[in-house]
Design a protein around this motif. Structure first.
Motif, short mmCIF file in Angstrom:
data_model
loop_
_atom_site.label_atom_id
_atom_site.label_comp_id
_atom_site.label_asym_id
_atom_site.label_seq_id
_atom_site.Cartn_x
_atom_site.Cartn_y
_atom_site.Cartn_z
N UNK A 199 4.21 3.53 -11.62
CA UNK A 199 3.86 2.25 -11.00
C UNK A 199 3.54 2.47 -9.52
N UNK A 200 4.34 3.28 -8.84
CA UNK A 200 4.09 3.57 -7.43
C UNK A 200 2.71 4.19 -7.25
N UNK A 201 2.36 5.16 -8.08
CA UNK A 201 1.04 5.79 -7.98
C UNK A 201 -0.07 4.79 -8.28
N UNK A 202 0.14 3.93 -9.27
CA UNK A 202 -0.88 2.92 -9.62
C UNK A 202 -1.12 1.96 -8.46
N UNK A 203 -0.05 1.57 -7.78
CA UNK A 203 -0.19 0.67 -6.63
C UNK A 203 -0.99 1.35 -5.53
N UNK A 204 -0.66 2.58 -5.25
CA UNK A 204 -1.36 3.32 -4.19
C UNK A 204 -2.83 3.49 -4.52
#
Length: 65
Positions: free
Chosen positions: A52-57
């Motif tokens: 999720x963190x990577x997708x947000x970035x």
């Protein structure tokens, strides 16, 4: 985290057919801002939280000051 208004929920359902928001629900859904979701994902240590963190970035525009 905050609750959507009835109008926002109708708009979200009309723009995102994959949203799993029941029209029969009596409770308005709770949602996170991008910043709140990022903060939550950085605290959690699961594989899904990292993704999720990577997708947000990848999705959010980066602003350079």
């Amino acid at each position: 985290m905050f609750r959507l208004t009835r109008e926002e929920m109708v708009f979200l359902r009309s723009k995102n057919p994959t949203a799993k928001i029941s029209s029969k629900s009596r409770v308005l859904p709770a949602v996170f801002t991008e910043r709140g979701l990022y903060m939550l994902a950085t605290i959690l240590k699961s594989k899904k939280a990292v993704n999720v963190t990577f997708a947000i970035i990848e999705t959010l525009p980066m602003y350079v000051n």
